[in-house]
Design a protein around this motif. Structure first.
Motif, PDB file in Angstrom:
ATOM      1  N   MET A 228       0.826  -1.202   0.000  1.00  0.00           N
ATOM      2  CA  MET A 228       0.000   0.000   0.000  1.00  0.00           C
ATOM      3  C   MET A 228       0.864   1.258   0.000  1.00  0.00           C
ATOM      4  O   MET A 228       0.580   2.239  -0.693  1.00  0.00           O
ATOM      5  CB  MET A 228      -0.912  -0.024   1.240  1.00  0.00           C
ATOM      6  CG  MET A 228      -1.986   1.038   1.178  1.00  0.00           C
ATOM      7  SD  MET A 228      -3.092   0.742  -0.226  1.00  0.00           S
ATOM      8  CE  MET A 228      -4.055   2.249  -0.140  1.00  0.00           C
ATOM      9  N   THR A 229       1.929   1.193   0.801  1.00  0.00           N
ATOM     10  CA  THR A 229       2.844   2.351   0.859  1.00  0.00           C
ATOM     11  C   THR A 229       3.486   2.608  -0.495  1.00  0.00           C
ATOM     12  O   THR A 229       3.579   3.745  -0.983  1.00  0.00           O
ATOM     13  CB  THR A 229       3.943   2.105   1.911  1.00  0.00           C
ATOM     14  OG1 THR A 229       3.329   1.875   3.170  1.00  0.00           O
ATOM     15  CG2 THR A 229       4.881   3.306   1.996  1.00  0.00           C
TER      16      THR A 229
ATOM     17  N   LYS B  93      -6.764   3.988  -6.722  1.00  0.00           N
ATOM     18  CA  LYS B  93      -6.720   4.309  -5.297  1.00  0.00           C
ATOM     19  C   LYS B  93      -7.959   3.737  -4.590  1.00  0.00           C
ATOM     20  O   LYS B  93      -7.874   3.174  -3.491  1.00  0.00           O
ATOM     21  CB  LYS B  93      -6.648   5.820  -5.121  1.00  0.00           C
ATOM     22  CG  LYS B  93      -6.571   6.256  -3.676  1.00  0.00           C
ATOM     23  CD  LYS B  93      -6.496   7.780  -3.569  1.00  0.00           C
ATOM     24  CE  LYS B  93      -6.432   8.197  -2.097  1.00  0.00           C
ATOM     25  NZ  LYS B  93      -6.422   9.675  -1.969  1.00  0.00           N
ATOM     26  N   SER B  94      -9.105   3.856  -5.281  1.00  0.00           N
ATOM     27  CA  SER B  94     -10.352   3.329  -4.690  1.00  0.00           C
ATOM     28  C   SER B  94     -10.302   1.809  -4.570  1.00  0.00           C
ATOM     29  O   SER B  94     -10.692   1.226  -3.540  1.00  0.00           O
ATOM     30  CB  SER B  94     -11.534   3.757  -5.567  1.00  0.00           C
ATOM     31  OG  SER B  94     -12.731   3.188  -5.100  1.00  0.00           O
TER      32      SER B  94
ATOM     33  N   GLN C 153     -10.603  -0.676  -1.192  1.00  0.00           N
ATOM     34  CA  GLN C 153     -11.548  -1.775  -1.078  1.00  0.00           C
ATOM     35  C   GLN C 153     -10.835  -3.092  -0.749  1.00  0.00           C
ATOM     36  O   GLN C 153     -11.273  -3.874   0.101  1.00  0.00           O
ATOM     37  CB  GLN C 153     -12.349  -1.926  -2.375  1.00  0.00           C
ATOM     38  CG  GLN C 153     -13.323  -0.788  -2.642  1.00  0.00           C
ATOM     39  CD  GLN C 153     -14.060  -0.938  -3.958  1.00  0.00           C
ATOM     40  OE1 GLN C 153     -13.902  -1.960  -4.642  1.00  0.00           O
ATOM     41  NE2 GLN C 153     -14.861   0.070  -4.313  1.00  0.00           N
ATOM     42  N   ALA C 154      -9.687  -3.364  -1.469  1.00  0.00           N
ATOM     43  CA  ALA C 154      -8.937  -4.608  -1.221  1.00  0.00           C
ATOM     44  C   ALA C 154      -8.419  -4.659   0.198  1.00  0.00           C
ATOM     45  O   ALA C 154      -8.413  -5.715   0.858  1.00  0.00           O
ATOM     46  CB  ALA C 154      -7.800  -4.718  -2.228  1.00  0.00           C
TER      47      ALA C 154
ATOM     48  N   THR D  43      -8.069  -8.616   0.915  1.00  0.00           N
ATOM     49  CA  THR D  43      -7.503  -9.251  -0.277  1.00  0.00           C
ATOM     50  C   THR D  43      -6.230  -8.528  -0.712  1.00  0.00           C
ATOM     51  O   THR D  43      -5.860  -7.499  -0.141  1.00  0.00           O
ATOM     52  CB  THR D  43      -8.528  -9.241  -1.422  1.00  0.00           C
ATOM     53  OG1 THR D  43      -8.878  -7.885  -1.710  1.00  0.00           O
ATOM     54  CG2 THR D  43      -9.787 -10.034  -1.048  1.00  0.00           C
ATOM     55  N   SER D  44      -5.597  -9.073  -1.758  1.00  0.00           N
ATOM     56  CA  SER D  44      -4.306  -8.508  -2.214  1.00  0.00           C
ATOM     57  C   SER D  44      -4.519  -7.139  -2.858  1.00  0.00           C
ATOM     58  O   SER D  44      -5.272  -6.992  -3.848  1.00  0.00           O
ATOM     59  CB  SER D  44      -3.639  -9.457  -3.232  1.00  0.00           C
ATOM     60  OG  SER D  44      -2.489  -8.871  -3.774  1.00  0.00           O
TER      61      SER D  44
END
Length: 595
Positions: free
Chosen positions: A29-30, A109-110, A114-115, A120-121
């Protein structure tokens, strides 16, 4: 108890696995956040530029449309609508790929959020969204690539050109296995080799020092380049000859010798110029030839005594030659005798035509110093403009008739010129500005063109001076007097006798050149004047003559005095008019006077 322990280990294992996945998701994510921010920032900047460009284009369109609308209302409205449509179409075509990319970043980004919420991945969600978006909008991204690639290529080309311009290519000069330096091209070496040979004074039997360097191309910094002077020093230093620090004298690039200290030489050169500076403080003073003193390494054999060089620069290459005028000499004869052009002789002796007496010493050839001095100065002076003479032909008058219609007057100009002198003699004059102070007035002379007729009648009247029916005006030739004997008659008289007291002035009836002024048979002391166009006038029986052959006289000029020399019985002037050898009746030209 054992079952409980296994269950606890399984739980701990799941927690550990969950922690690893969470840490991995956090790391992904980073990374995605960083990529997102970078892409979004790029698209944001690109979008701002695109937006600004579109606004600027729209502003130009609005201004242009307004201008056209004011000038051509109907055409302006139509043009404005067409321009707006074109701008919108162009804007959409340029902006759509960037808008889609920005929306894609926001969608990725959205999906990442959600993941993360679903556990989830994140990477799979973002990458799937990215590739799905690229595939669905491939034609727009192809367009974007088409825009970007030319810009990228231009940028790469500009960088290559900039990089190449920062490089300095030079020729490396290698002599005897040692690098002497780097020069811009081989001509620098050739000049340096020539200067080195100049610095050597060869004696009889000496071998000429030869250099055979090797050249190669190198890339160097600009400050590593050397000029011909530095390279000359390096060549001499590597020549295995005795060398010394000295200062060499060069005149027009030619080496004349070197001295240990050029102070005395420089003072002598400056004093030669100072002589002219004192005379012309505001003028530019310099040597005609280029004089340089260069400090550097010289062969010991090339160093000479300072006096040798000072004697050289103060000496002469040509001595003055003169001629002494003797009885019977003429200016042109002296020029011819000494094989000198007369114009050159006059330039050396400006007053030769007014001061040419036996014993006068004329300069035939001026002395020429080894170092000539040039003086340049700007001068302002007034110059007389000679008037022109215009002859106006008029067939109302017979040939030979001439009368002044308008006096000529000289004009005056103010001249600003750059004048150059060499050794005190003017060699050039360049006119920089001419200001007319007074316009010249043309001298106008009326000339008769009609052939004279034998029946030209004459207006006769007492006291009339010069009126004839034909309009011809030859001046009455005596200061007073009367017609005592006319033309022709039983005596076949060739002229008109004008009686007057002895000594009365006799005037030129018209302007012309004196062709006879002496005792002339039965005419006594006689004057004949040629007026041109076939006309001549004769004045006989004079007591005195005031003119000589070859002299040009103006109409009304006193040429003689009335007398009775020759075959005459009383004081009078015998006056004749001749045309191409034929004798005409003078009364047709000057009229007749009674007592």
């Amino acid at each position: 108890m054992a079952h409980s322990k296994d269950s606890q280990d399984s739980k701990n294992s799941k927690l550990s696995q969950s922690g690893v996945e969470a840490e991995q998701n956090s790391h992904n994510m980073t990374m995605l956040t960083t990529i997102y921010k970078s892409i979004y920032k790029l698209l944001e900047v690109t979008g701002d530029y695109t937006k600004a460009s579109l606004f600027f284009l729209g502003s130009l369109i609005r201004r242009g449309g307004s201008f056209l609308l004011r000038r051509f209302r109907i055409l302006g409205r139509r043009s404005l609508r067409l321009f707006k449509r074109a701008a919108c179409a162009v804007g959409r075509r340029f902006a759509v790929p960037f808008i889609l990319a920005a929306n894609g970043v926001r969608l990725m980004k959205s999906r990442a959020g959600q993941a993360k919420a679903e556990g989830t991945s994140v990477f799979k969600a973002v990458s799937g969204t990215f590739f799905h978006g690229v595939y669905n909008n491939r034609r727009y991204f192809k367009t974007a690539v088409n825009y970007a690639m030319p810009v990228l290529c231009i940028g790469v080309l500009a960088y290559i050109i900039h990089f190449a311009s920062m490089l300095t290519f030079a020729v490396e000069v290698n002599y005897n296995g040692e690098t002497l330096g780097y020069v811009s091209d081989e001509s620098v070496y050739e000049q340096a080799e020539h200067m080195m040979q100049q610095r050597i004074i060869y004696e009889d039997g000496n071998d000429i020092l030869e250099t055979n360097p090797q050249f190669s191309l190198s890339v160097v910094d600009k400050d590593q380049l050397i000029n011909e002077d530095n390279l000359t020093d390096q060549l001499i230093k590597n020549s295995n000859q005795e060398i010394t620090e000295a200062e060499g004298l060069y005149i027009d690039g030619e080496f004349y010798g070197a001295v240990k200290d050029a102070g005395v030489l420089e003072e002598q050169l400056d004093s030669m110029l100072q002589v002219y500076r004192d005379k012309e403080p505001d003028a530019e003073v310099s040597f005609v030839k280029d004089v340089e003193i260069k400090q550097g390494l010289y062969l010991t054999a090339s160093v000479v005594d300072t006096k040798e060089l000072t004697d050289l620069i103060t000496g002469e290459v040509q001595t003055e030659k003169t001629y002494t005028v003797v009885e019977g000499d003429t200016p042109t004869g002296v020029a011819s005798k000494n094989d000198v052009a007369y114009s050159e002789l006059k330039a050396l002796n400006p007053d030769i035509e007014t001061n040419f007496l036996p014993g006068r010493e004329l300069v035939l050839q001026a002395s020429e110093p080894f170092l000539s001095v040039k003086v340049s100065k700007v001068m302002t002076y007034n110059e007389t403009v000679s008037y022109e003479t215009e002859e106006i032909e008029d067939d109302n008058y017979v040939k030979g008739y001439s009368v002044l219609k308008q006096e000529g007057q000289d004009g005056e100009n103010q001249i600003t010129a750059k004048v150059e002198y060499v050794n005190g003699t003017e060699v050039s004059r360049d006119i920089l500005e001419t200001v007319v102070l007074k316009e010249p007035v043309t001298k106008q002379i009326i000339k008769g063109t009609r052939e004279p007729a034998s029946n030209d009648s004459v207006s006769r009247g007492k006291g009339e001076s010069i009126t004839a029916a034909a309009g011809t005006q030859f001046m009455w030739p005596v200061g007073g007097g009367y017609t005592s004997s006319g033309y022709g008659g039983s005596r076949r008289h060739k002229g008109t006798d004008i009686a007057a007291p002895k000594g009365t002035p006799v005037y030129a009836s018209a302007s012309g050149t004196v062709t006879l002024a002496k005792w002339y048979s039965g005419y006594g002391k006689c004057v004949i004047i040629d007026h041109g166009n076939g006309y001549q006038t004769l004045y006989g029986h004079n007591s005195e003559l005031y003119v000589q052959v070859g002299q040009y006289v103006e109409q009304g000029e006193n040429i003689a005095a009335v007398g009775m020399t020759g075959q005459a019985t009383g004081n009078h002037c015998h006056f004749e008019v001749r045309y191409n050898g034929s004798i005409l009746n003078p009364e047709n030209f000057i009229g007749r006077r009674g007592r």
